[in-house]
Design an enzyme around this catalytic site. Structure first.
Site, PDB file in Angstrom:
ATOM      1  CG  ASP A 135      -1.446   1.326   1.632  1.00 58.64           C
ATOM      2  OD1 ASP A 135      -2.299   1.701   0.304  1.00 58.64           O
ATOM      3  OD2 ASP A 135      -1.759   1.459   2.502  1.00 58.64           O
ATOM      4  CE  LYS A 165     -12.888  16.816   3.669  1.00 62.31           C
ATOM      5  NZ  LYS A 165     -13.439  16.882   5.126  1.00 62.31           N
ATOM      6  CB  THR A 207      -2.162   3.378  -3.903  1.00 58.84           C
ATOM      7  OG1 THR A 207      -2.452   4.580  -3.431  1.00 58.84           O
ATOM      8  CG2 THR A 207      -1.293   4.486  -5.411  1.00 58.84           C
ATOM      9  NE  ARG A 223      -7.618   8.612  -8.671  1.00 61.89           N
ATOM     10  CZ  ARG A 223      -7.743   9.945  -7.925  1.00 61.89           C
ATOM     11  NH1 ARG A 223      -7.961   9.164  -6.670  1.00 61.89           N
ATOM     12  NH2 ARG A 223      -8.121  10.785  -8.075  1.00 61.89           N
ATOM     13  CG  ASP A 232      -1.800   1.432   7.318  1.00 57.24           C
ATOM     14  OD1 ASP A 232      -2.172   2.732   7.373  1.00 57.24           O
ATOM     15  OD2 ASP A 232      -1.898   2.298   5.929  1.00 57.24           O
ATOM     16  CG  ASP A 272      -3.765  -1.410   3.079  1.00 53.69           C
ATOM     17  OD1 ASP A 272      -3.899  -1.249   1.822  1.00 53.69           O
ATOM     18  OD2 ASP A 272      -3.651  -1.152   3.651  1.00 53.69           O
TER      19      ASP A 272
END
Length: 1096
Positions: free
Chosen positions: A386, A551, A662, A779, A806, A810
């Site tokens: 990750d 946002k 990621t 993405r 972490d 994941d």
């Protein structure tokens, strides 16, 4: 209370609050629900024995030895049933004790939960009960910092606004404080509350709760295992109890991961089983050939009984075959399994005890959840990592923002009113309004909570408090948030003069630059989710205006705002991403009264839906979040983990391929890859993203195939052939390629419109990736991460994969990979709980793989080969002996020696070796990453080294037998002329055998400790002591005592001493010569070749 009546469904349940029927006219039939006991244990006192034995005998080796034992009991075999029964009993007992102990710990943990005292309201009074006695419908009282004993609907809270705060770290790993609300309009007197709740039957999804009771939603449900925070006391009604709670339904044992070593053991076992059957067939055939000669079958001194004459010939042949199988069965090492189990279990403590893994910041070291995979750490070929929190620190710092196309950076001074530095253009009144709107959006669009200082120490952390000083020193406050991004943005707004003061009774307060307090009524929160990749709030100003602030990631915001606004901000977003910053876009929308009414109704109905709630909510969110105006964007920095670049370089130097998976945007992730040295300046990047697929001439699928073929030609077909495992540090002349793909394109590769293309797409994609030095997948949704790991795992050659992460996102790839590693980071502990190994920092991965993994693999590989070798040495003389005793199944060794050879005489040295051996010191292994390649692809458990060990075993077995036979050419070996018998013959062979295999291990040992000395010389001394002891006493329980004074007599002969010493030296001579004469190859080979048994 008014009730909402829904059509009665089979998949729903009705609960009477306080066990009172409602309304009074209804006939009250109490429903049967399970009690509140939690059971995570596997066994009970009554079923432990049968259940455990059944599970153990499902293992092929144990079942095989059980059959052999039964054959010995039923058929008249040459050896006592004790010889195979005792080792089997030992193995079964040790395993049962280990599993029983683990289950006892689970029982203990269950009892702690089940016997926990709770307070229940009964007939107007508070009654103390044990947690396991709570029933569905009970009204339960919970005080601050207690965990909820079952799933509760919140009825009352001590807070005036009817809310309570909870943390769900033990459920989903999220350490933020979540807000929950009481049921609206409930009476203060809970004893007189006539209410019915209709809800769905229990299901495991933590985030879906469908309840029909006025307007109940997930925010009213408190889950078992969550903890009450910042609230003195609450009352709730139990809706799900015991094994029907969300926590219990989510509890499942991890799927069993098997290591490659176990597969090798099974393959070798089959070979030795074939050898065993061949020996038994040869001996049975030769026995009947020999007996067919006249006078051999029935000599004058051994006449057959009538019963023997009447026995069926074929039945006799079959029982003879079984007898030979029993006689030779020790070639299959049953005790190897228990030694391997103990080696893995005890070996895992060395990782836990390693002081280099201790992190002073969190005061924790490494954690081993699965000891079965220690040796897999030395065989890793692909590392999937990750980015956020793994390669980077997940410690966010607000860097800059862009408002309406103008870039703003914070000046490190508080002397100016606004603290802004405008670098792109002038400030006017209109721009100032935009600024203030942007900062209000940062202050309002989040789920951050404010905690007054005093009750806890202020510290900069997500799962505790983010300590911040407001401009006025008397107003010290801490921020509690679900993610570091949120705190960084609120802190950024604070530095620019807008301070979030907190949320009280659905009212959000902020302090503006003029130090005036502004109040906003919070109407709705449209929560963040990884699919939408954005979150929104709907608030109402004092003047009655309704505003939506949103946002989220640029990819999810840009399509929902005006295109002309996008162009002004896109450049800043892309530049910030290229510099390695995390970017978020901020938008807003003014809602008219009609628009808000429609949105409000739709959101409430969606939240109440008993079916397809998620889809209805998603549709409403998407409907509301359209036609917005883009205000600006933020840039937050996430620094690299310490030694991240050095660790990645070491892994690549060890021959591992590193893939970064990621959810972040491409530019940010790409800059992180450059910073970590996964991509170098000379690396040619092959990009397969939505941007590269945009082509006016071709369809997306056609363009995808064209690009795949082009990249395949460049990276695979035109690339010069490279030796396996060689990476850029060894092949500087060749062009390095890096591959980049995004989530949308990956979906197209994995699930193309035409199913026929799927295998072609995947094959091309995989071949390109496997020829690149590093791969970046950006993405990515959590499920896509797992898909990629699965695809590589199942590719040609079945490479060993390792995933490290972490966060909760994941977990899917951690569970999918052969080895899953969790980092004890800031995104909760879900990754740690689901991992096989947990480490505090990424830098610890280097030592875990290159040092611990390397050594664990070498140790267990040597253990396996050594076990097969010493058992072959043991049984071959027994086989050869049959040629000299008329194939009469006469044992060469005494029953005590047969039983104790694997259990006592030779077991401890190899166990100590497999725990302590360091054929190369850890420092050298860490400095020379390329040494990891020497053991890649299961190098020490391939057929070539296996053949070497087998040939060595055959050579030594032949030497033992014929060397002693040469001695016995004159059997009068004692001073008084007395002749040695067959038991003396066997004892001499056995003595040479025990000393040779033990000294062979001593020769292989490179790292001597006092434990090695103790077990090696101690085992030999124990053998000598036992032989004297066993033969020196008349044992009343033995029918015949074959070894009475045999050992003492044997040692009284000088010839016997001479032969024992010469045979031991001759047996070990080839091994010594091989080490002395063999030439190492390559720069690092000397250390390895000193140790490895065969130059493969």
């Amino acid at each position: 209370i008014r009730l909402m009546y829904y059509e009665k469904r089979v998949d729903s349940r009705t609960i009477y609050v306080g066990h009172r029927p409602c309304p009074d006219t209804e006939a009250f039939i109490p429903s049967k629900f399970c009690d509140n006991r939690i059971v995570s244990s596997k066994y009970t006192v009554w079923n432990f024995l049968p259940k455990n034995l059944f599970e153990q005998f499902r293992r092929i080796a144990n079942f095989y030895f059980l059959i052999i034992f039964l054959v010995q009991v039923i058929v008249d075999t040459p050896t006592s049933p004790v010889t195979s029964g005792l080792p089997l009993f030992f193995v079964i007992t040790v395993t049962a004790i280990k599993q029983g102990y683990e289950d006892w710990l689970r029982h203990k943990a269950d009892n702690e939960v089940n016997k926990y005292p709770v307070t229940v309201l009964e007939d107007g009074r508070s009654v103390k009960k044990e947690s396991e006695k709570i029933k569905v419908g009970d009204v339960v009282e919970v005080v601050e910092d207690e965990t909820f004993p079952c799933d509760l609907i919140l009825l009352q809270s001590s807070r005036e606004d009817g809310t309570c705060f909870v943390t769900t770290a033990s459920l989903d790993g999220e350490s933020n404080h979540k807000t929950h609300y009481t049921v609206p309009d409930t009476e203060k007197d809970l004893q007189a509350l006539p209410a019915t709740i209709e809800c769905e039957q229990p299901q495991p999804d933590l985030y879906k709760h469908y309840l029909a009771f006025l307007s109940l939603g997930p925010e009213n449900l408190l889950l078992k295992g969550a903890t009450l925070k910042n609230t003195k006391k609450i009352y709730g009604v139990a809706v799900y109890t015991g094994m029907e709670t969300k926590m219990a339904l989510n509890y499942q044992g991890k799927s069993q991961k098997r290591s490659a070593v176990e597969k090798s053991i099974n393959a070798f076992l089959l070979v030795y089983l074939c050898i065993l059957i061949s020996k038994a067939v040869v001996c049975t055939t030769l026995k009947y050939v020999w007996q067919s000669k006249e006078g051999q079958d029935e000599p004058w001194y051994n006449q057959k009984t009538q019963k023997e004459k009447d026995t069926n010939m074929y039945l006799k042949m079959f029982t003879d075959f079984l007898s030979f199988m029993v006689l030779f069965n020790f070639i299959i090492p049953v005790s190897m399994y228990v030694t391997v189990e103990m080696q893995k279990f005890l070996g895992s403590f060395f990782i836990t005890w390693d002081k280099d893994f201790f992190d002073p910041e969190i005061q924790e070291g490494a954690l081993v959840n699965t000891s079965d995979l220690n040796e897999e750490l030395g065989q890793v070929e692909y590392v999937f990592t990750d980015k956020t929190g793994t390669l980077t620190q997940n410690n966010m710092e607000f860097i800059e923002c862009c408002i309406d196309g103008f870039q703003y950076k914070h000046r490190d001074t508080r002397s100016e009113l606004d603290g802004f530095t405008v670098t792109d253009g002038p400030v006017n009144k209109l721009q100032q309004k935009k600024e203030e709107l942007f900062l209000r959006a940062l202050c309002l669009c989040h789920t951050v909570q404010v905690k007054e200082a005093g009750s806890e120490v202020l510290a900069d952390q997500v799962d505790g408090i983010d300590g911040l000083l407001l401009p006025q020193p008397e107003e010290e406050r801490g921020f509690i948030a679900s993610s570091p991004d949120e705190i960084a943005l609120v802190r950024g707004a604070m530095e620019y003069g807008f301070t979030f003061l907190g949320l009280e009774s659905k009212s959000m307060k902020i302090k503006n630059r003029e130090n005036n307090i502004e109040e906003y009524k919070l109407l709705h929160v449209l929560n963040f989710d990884p699919v939408r990749r954005r979150m929104s709030v709907i608030v109402q100003t004092k003047s009655g205006e309704t505003l939506l602030f949103c946002k989220g990631a640029d990819s999810s915001i840009f399509p929902r705002v005006r295109p002309e606004e996008v162009d002004r901000i896109r450049m800043h977003v892309e530049r910030n991403a290229t510099e390695g910053y995390r970017t978020l876009c901020v938008a807003y929308k003014q809602l008219s009264a009609e628009e808000y009414a429609v949105a409000d109704t739709g959101l409430r109905e969606a939240r109440l839906a008993l079916q397809d709630r998620e889809q209805k909510l998603m549709a409403m969110y998407n409907q509301v979040e359209t036609g917005m105006s883009l205000i600006g964007a933020t840039a937050v920095e996430d620094r690299l983990q310490e030694e991240a670049a050095e660790t990645m370089e070491a892994l690549q130097g060890a021959g591992m391929k590193v893939w970064v998976l990621t959810g972040d945007k491409m530019e940010t992730a790409k800059s992180t890859c450059y910073a970590c040295r996964l991509f170098q300046r000379g690396t040619e990047l092959l990009e397969l993203t939505v941007r590269t697929l945009e082509d006016g001439r071709l369809k997306r699928e056609e363009k995808l195939l064209e690009l795949l073929r082009d990249y395949h030609r460049r990276a695979v077909q035109d690339a010069p052939p490279v030796k396996a495992g060689v990476t850029r540090s060894w092949s500087t002349a060749n062009q390095d390629y890096g591959f980049i793909i995004d989530g949308a394109t990956l979906s197209l590769v994995m699930n193309p419109p035409r199913e026929a293309d799927a295998s072609q797409y995947r094959s091309l994609f995989l071949q390109i990736c496997q020829n690149c030095t590093a791969v970046l997948c950006c993405r990515m949704a959590p499920l896509q991460k797992a898909q990629i790991v699965k695809m590589v795992k199942n590719s040609k050659g079945s490479p060993i994969t390792l995933s490290i992460g972490d966060g909760a996102n994941d977990v899917s790839m951690i569970l999918e990979a052969h080895v899953g590693i969790g980092i004890k980071g800031k995104e909760g502990r879900q990754a740690v709980r689901n991992s096989d190994y947990a480490i505090p920092k990424l830098k610890h991965l280097k030592k875990l793989l290159l040092a611990h993994g390397h050594l664990y693999y070498v140790r267990i590989a040597h253990l396996v080969q050594y076990f097969f070798y010493k058992n072959l040495c043991f049984i071959l003389p027994q086989f050869l002996y049959q040629f000299f005793c008329g194939y009469s199944q006469q044992p060469l060794y005494d029953a005590a020696y047969l039983t104790m050879y694997n259990i006592c005489f030779t077991s401890m040295p190899i166990l100590a070796y497999s725990l302590l051996e360091q054929h190369i010191s850890m420092e050298i292994l860490l400095d020379n990453a390329a040494l990891y390649r020497e053991i890649a692809n299961n190098a020490m458990l391939r057929w070539r080294p296996f053949l070497y060990w087998t040939v060595l075993g055959i050579f030594q077995g032949l030497l033992f037998f014929f060397g002693v036979r040469f001695l016995f050419s004159n059997p009068a070996l004692q001073d008084n002329g007395q002749v040695f018998g067959n038991w003396s013959y066997g004892t001499i062979v056995f003595t040479v055998l025990v000393f040779t295999v033990t000294l062979k291990l001593a020769l292989d040992t490179r790292h001597w400790t006092w434990i090695n000395h103790f077990v090696i010389w101690g085992s030999l001394a124990f053998y000598v002591f036992f032989s004297f002891f066993w033969g020196g006493i008349i044992w009343p329980f033995l029918k015949q005592q074959r070894l009475y004074f045999v050992f003492a007599n044997m040692l009284s002969s000088v010839s016997a001493w001479l032969v024992i010493i010469i045979l031991i030296l001759l047996s070990l001579l080839p091994e010594i010569l091989l080490v002395v004469l063999r030439k190492p190859r390559g720069p690092h080979s000397r250390q390895v070749y000193l140790f490895l048994p065969f130059p493969f």
